[in-house]
Design an enzyme around this catalytic site. Structure first.
Site, PDB file in Angstrom:
ATOM      1  N   GLY A 193      40.559  76.534  52.265  1.00  0.00           N
ATOM      2  CA  GLY A 193      42.003  76.753  52.295  1.00  0.00           C
ATOM      3  C   GLY A 193      42.503  77.697  51.235  1.00  0.00           C
ATOM      4  NE  ARG A 194      40.606  82.867  52.152  1.00  0.00           N
ATOM      5  CZ  ARG A 194      39.536  82.641  52.912  1.00  0.00           C
ATOM      6  NH1 ARG A 194      38.798  81.544  52.715  1.00  0.00           N
ATOM      7  NH2 ARG A 194      39.165  83.495  53.841  1.00  0.00           N
TER       8      ARG A 194
END
Ligand code: FMN
Length: 215
Positions: A193-194
């Protein structure tokens, strides 16, 4: 123009957290552990690093070189000192180096700091340990200069080989090692999800300061 080449290029980086409790007082032992993990995981040439230098016009230049010595002082790589990078380092003795190891760990490590030629004995020892063909090619190649043809390069190597005969090849004075002694080291752990984990070490009067950075 839409480019479908990139449409499927989306990798999730897993969920291996990097916590402050994982960060030792010194960065280089952690870097050595990460490099060993990448090696054990079968990453190709895990010692390849992007090395950035800056020319007198302020233009950065970036290329891959291989890390060949890692000790408590920092990172040593070897190159031609008359090359573009060699001339840039002679004029501005600072560099940045970045490692990226993809799956399975998905990690990046960044270094910045001053760069200096290593002692002749270190360059001599590394040159002497190289395969003869690599010795001949690095000695004969005017790295970064324009050449007329591949033939010209082959002729230079052949002439040097003929002149040397069976004798051991001495390290040419224009070839040797550089030590990047980092004053900043950043560890980046990819997360799903960065929302990645980043920790930055900065050399301080005594030891290293450590801070978490936003991804
Ligand atoms: C995987 C890989 C490893 C490399 N290792 C080195 C190296 O250790 N030393 C070196 O001088 N060039 C190395 N090169 C070549 C450099 O990327 C670059 O072409 C060369 O050093 C000339 O750069 P310059 O003109 O900016 O000085 C390597 C290239 C690749 C792709």
């Amino acid at each position: 123009m839409r480019d479908d080449l990139f449409a499927s290029m989306r990798v999730e980086y897993g969920d291996s957290p990097l916590a402050r409790a994982d960060m030792p007082p010194l960065p280089l032992p952690l870097f050595r552990a990460w490099l060993a993990a990448a090696t054990a995981a079968g990453v190709d040439e895990p010692n390849g690093m992007a090395l950035a230098t800056v020319d007198p016009d302020g233009q950065p230049h970036c290329r891959i070189v291989l890390l060949k010595v890692l000790d408590e002082r920092g990172l040593t790589f070897f190159s031609n000192r008359d090359s573009d990078k060699g001339r840039q380092l002679a004029a501005n003795a600072r560099a940045a180096a970045t490692f990226w190891w993809s799956r399975p760990r998905n990690r990046q490590v960044r270094f910045t700091g001053p760069v200096a030629p290593v002692e002749d004995a270190v360059s001599d020892a590394y040159f002497a340990a190289r395969p003869r063909r690599a010795q001949l090619c690095s000695a004969a190649s005017p790295q970064s200069r324009v050449v007329a043809s591949r033939d010209e390069l082959e002729r230079r190597v052949a002439a040097l080989a003929a002149a040397a005969g069976e004798a051991p090849l001495a390290r040419p004075p224009h070839w040797g090692g550089y030590l990047l002694a980092p004053d900043v080291v950043e560890f980046w752990q990819g997360r799903d999800g960065r929302l990645h984990d980043r920790f930055r070490y900065r050399r301080a009067a005594a030891g290293w300061d450590l801070e978490r950075l936003a991804p």
